[in-house]
Scaffold this motif. Structure first.
Motif, mmCIF file in Angstrom:
data_model
loop_
_atom_site.group_PDB
_atom_site.id
_atom_site.type_symbol
_atom_site.label_atom_id
_atom_site.label_comp_id
_atom_site.label_asym_id
_atom_site.label_seq_id
_atom_site.Cartn_x
_atom_site.Cartn_y
_atom_site.Cartn_z
ATOM 1 N N ARG A 1 0.850 -1.190 0.000
ATOM 2 C CA ARG A 1 0.000 0.000 0.000
ATOM 3 C C ARG A 1 0.880 1.233 0.000
ATOM 4 N NH1 ARG A 1 -2.842 2.222 4.980
ATOM 5 N NH2 ARG A 1 -1.566 0.621 5.927
ATOM 6 N N TYR B 1 0.230 5.557 0.392
ATOM 7 C CA TYR B 1 -0.724 6.659 0.547
ATOM 8 C C TYR B 1 0.064 7.933 0.795
ATOM 9 C CZ TYR B 1 -0.086 5.742 5.602
ATOM 10 O OH TYR B 1 0.449 5.533 6.856
ATOM 11 N N ILE C 1 -0.136 12.001 2.509
ATOM 12 C CA ILE C 1 -0.782 12.881 3.483
ATOM 13 C C ILE C 1 -0.479 14.310 3.058
ATOM 14 C CG2 ILE C 1 -0.601 13.659 5.877
ATOM 15 C CD1 ILE C 1 0.137 10.712 6.599
ATOM 16 N N ARG D 1 -1.402 14.655 13.780
ATOM 17 C CA ARG D 1 -1.888 13.425 13.128
ATOM 18 C C ARG D 1 -1.172 12.222 13.722
ATOM 19 N NH1 ARG D 1 -3.721 14.682 7.161
ATOM 20 N NH2 ARG D 1 -4.314 12.502 7.397
ATOM 21 N N GLY D 2 -1.588 11.052 13.270
ATOM 22 C CA GLY D 2 -0.986 9.827 13.784
ATOM 23 C C GLY D 2 -1.563 9.518 15.151
ATOM 24 N N HIS E 1 1.292 0.783 15.482
ATOM 25 C CA HIS E 1 0.758 -0.387 14.776
ATOM 26 C C HIS E 1 1.315 -1.642 15.427
ATOM 27 C CE1 HIS E 1 -1.311 1.577 11.507
ATOM 28 N NE2 HIS E 1 -0.312 2.446 11.438
ATOM 29 N N LEU F 1 2.333 -3.510 11.360
ATOM 30 C CA LEU F 1 2.637 -2.820 10.096
ATOM 31 C C LEU F 1 4.041 -2.210 10.091
ATOM 32 C CD1 LEU F 1 1.028 -2.061 7.462
ATOM 33 C CD2 LEU F 1 0.725 0.204 8.510
ATOM 34 N N GLN G 1 6.366 0.543 7.866
ATOM 35 C CA GLN G 1 6.135 1.634 6.931
ATOM 36 C C GLN G 1 7.427 2.430 6.716
ATOM 37 O OE1 GLN G 1 1.804 3.183 7.220
ATOM 38 N NE2 GLN G 1 2.620 3.426 9.273
ATOM 39 N N MET H 1 8.264 6.456 5.549
ATOM 40 C CA MET H 1 7.682 7.773 5.278
ATOM 41 C C MET H 1 8.724 8.640 4.590
ATOM 42 S SD MET H 1 6.436 10.401 8.231
ATOM 43 C CE MET H 1 4.952 9.525 8.672
ATOM 44 N N HIS I 1 3.634 7.005 17.038
ATOM 45 C CA HIS I 1 4.118 8.131 16.239
ATOM 46 C C HIS I 1 3.049 9.206 16.097
ATOM 47 C CE1 HIS I 1 2.842 4.867 13.504
ATOM 48 N NE2 HIS I 1 2.368 5.818 12.715
ATOM 49 N N MET J 1 2.552 13.173 14.111
ATOM 50 C CA MET J 1 3.103 14.135 13.148
ATOM 51 C C MET J 1 2.444 15.499 13.403
ATOM 52 S SD MET J 1 2.236 10.988 11.673
ATOM 53 C CE MET J 1 1.108 11.106 10.287
ATOM 54 N N TYR K 1 -4.803 -1.543 4.437
ATOM 55 C CA TYR K 1 -5.413 -0.771 5.530
ATOM 56 C C TYR K 1 -6.215 -1.708 6.435
ATOM 57 C CZ TYR K 1 -8.110 2.895 7.855
ATOM 58 O OH TYR K 1 -8.676 3.728 8.788
ATOM 59 N N TYR L 1 -4.252 -0.958 14.613
ATOM 60 C CA TYR L 1 -3.913 0.314 15.275
ATOM 61 C C TYR L 1 -4.079 0.197 16.797
ATOM 62 C CZ TYR L 1 -4.275 3.016 10.869
ATOM 63 O OH TYR L 1 -4.097 3.538 9.614
ATOM 64 N N ARG M 1 -4.642 2.958 19.471
ATOM 65 C CA ARG M 1 -4.883 4.405 19.508
ATOM 66 C C ARG M 1 -4.894 4.966 20.934
ATOM 67 N NH1 ARG M 1 -5.807 6.770 14.792
ATOM 68 N NH2 ARG M 1 -6.472 5.499 13.018
HETATM 69 C C1 T46 Z 1 0.166 6.025 9.982
HETATM 70 C C2 T46 Z 1 0.417 7.463 9.742
HETATM 71 C C3 T46 Z 1 1.840 7.768 9.383
HETATM 72 C C4 T46 Z 1 -7.994 4.902 4.564
HETATM 73 O O1 T46 Z 1 -9.174 4.811 4.174
HETATM 74 N N1 T46 Z 1 -7.029 4.105 4.041
HETATM 75 C C5 T46 Z 1 -5.733 4.159 4.436
HETATM 76 O O2 T46 Z 1 -4.889 3.395 3.920
HETATM 77 C C6 T46 Z 1 -5.388 5.101 5.454
HETATM 78 C C7 T46 Z 1 -3.941 5.202 5.952
HETATM 79 C C8 T46 Z 1 -6.349 5.907 5.979
HETATM 80 N N2 T46 Z 1 -7.641 5.813 5.529
HETATM 81 C C9 T46 Z 1 -8.643 6.751 6.050
HETATM 82 C C10 T46 Z 1 -8.975 6.633 7.534
HETATM 83 C C11 T46 Z 1 -9.352 8.044 7.907
HETATM 84 O O3 T46 Z 1 -10.695 8.275 7.590
HETATM 85 O O4 T46 Z 1 -8.134 8.072 5.872
HETATM 86 C C12 T46 Z 1 -8.501 8.912 6.961
HETATM 87 C C13 T46 Z 1 -7.277 9.512 7.628
HETATM 88 O O5 T46 Z 1 -6.519 8.446 8.247
HETATM 89 P P1 T46 Z 1 -5.778 8.636 9.644
HETATM 90 O O6 T46 Z 1 -6.571 9.534 10.523
HETATM 91 O O7 T46 Z 1 -5.429 7.270 10.175
HETATM 92 O O8 T46 Z 1 -4.453 9.407 9.182
HETATM 93 P P2 T46 Z 1 -3.153 9.719 10.038
HETATM 94 O O9 T46 Z 1 -2.403 10.727 9.283
HETATM 95 O O10 T46 Z 1 -3.481 10.020 11.457
HETATM 96 O O11 T46 Z 1 -2.333 8.321 10.073
HETATM 97 C C14 T46 Z 1 -1.826 7.767 8.876
HETATM 98 C C15 T46 Z 1 -2.033 6.252 8.834
HETATM 99 O O12 T46 Z 1 -3.408 5.945 9.106
HETATM 100 C C16 T46 Z 1 -1.201 5.511 9.831
HETATM 101 O O13 T46 Z 1 -1.184 4.125 9.532
HETATM 102 O O14 T46 Z 1 1.050 5.317 10.459
HETATM 103 O O15 T46 Z 1 -0.437 8.044 8.747
#
Ligand code: T46
Length: 131
Positions: free
Chosen positions: A33, A35, A37, A46-47, A51, A54, A56, A58, A95, A97, A114, A119, A121
């Motif tokens: 995967r 993605y 940000i 964020r973050g 995990h 997982l 990763q 970055m 983590h 950010m 995903y 997670y 949290r």
């Molecule tokens: C991480 C840090 C570095 C998806 O639908 N698919 C995906 O693959 C991901 C990563 C997220 N989402 C959705 C879930 C939430 O509705 O996207 C939205 C934002 O995700 P999240 O709030 O988890 O984003 P971050 O920036 O807090 O965290 C992300 C990753 O989720 C996480 O694995 O390690 O970036």
């Protein structure tokens, strides 16, 4: 040092530059995967999770931000800026950010799809899981 960086070799010439990210070569796992940000609003953190499994990497493709890494014993802040190094995010590293510049784009490569069940949290639960 909690932060493990991967130096990414720049290719190209006076016409411009290119960096290749290759699974099981400079990225130390099979990539399932990717993605990115972007558009993070001022003041947002964020973050705020770890995990279970997982892995990763970055890469900051544009702008800058700060990443906090915490293994339950020590914590470390890392400045992410520049696209010539990747930050390895291993399992069970909390983590966060923050301090995103408005133009910040973080590319994240992951070895899994995903999966919300991967997670942790809750920080207290994370600390307990680290014992
Ligand atoms: C991480 C840090 C570095 C998806 O639908 N698919 C995906 O693959 C991901 C990563 C997220 N989402 C959705 C879930 C939430 O509705 O996207 C939205 C934002 O995700 P999240 O709030 O988890 O984003 P971050 O920036 O807090 O965290 C992300 C990753 O989720 C996480 O694995 O390690 O970036």
């Amino acid at each position: 040092m909690l932060a493990k960086f991967i130096e990414l070799e720049r290719r190209g010439d006076e016409l411009g530059w290119l960096i290749a990210l290759e699974a099981e070569r400079n990225i130390p796992f099979p990539i399932r995967r990717a993605y990115y940000i972007f558009g993070t609003l001022p003041g947002v953190r964020r973050g705020r999770h770890a995990h279970f499994k997982l892995r990763q990497v970055m890469v900051c493709l544009a702008g800058r931000c700060t990443v906090l890494l915490d293994d339950g014993r020590t914590a470390e802040e890392v400045e992410m800026a520049g696209n010539e190094r990747g930050l390895l995010l291993e399992p069970m590293i909390w983590h966060e950010m923050y301090d995103f510049s408005p133009d910040c784009v973080l590319l994240v490569l992951a070895d899994g799809w995903y999966d919300t069940s991967d997670y942790i949290r809750d920080y207290a639960a994370f600390r307990k899981a680290c014992e």
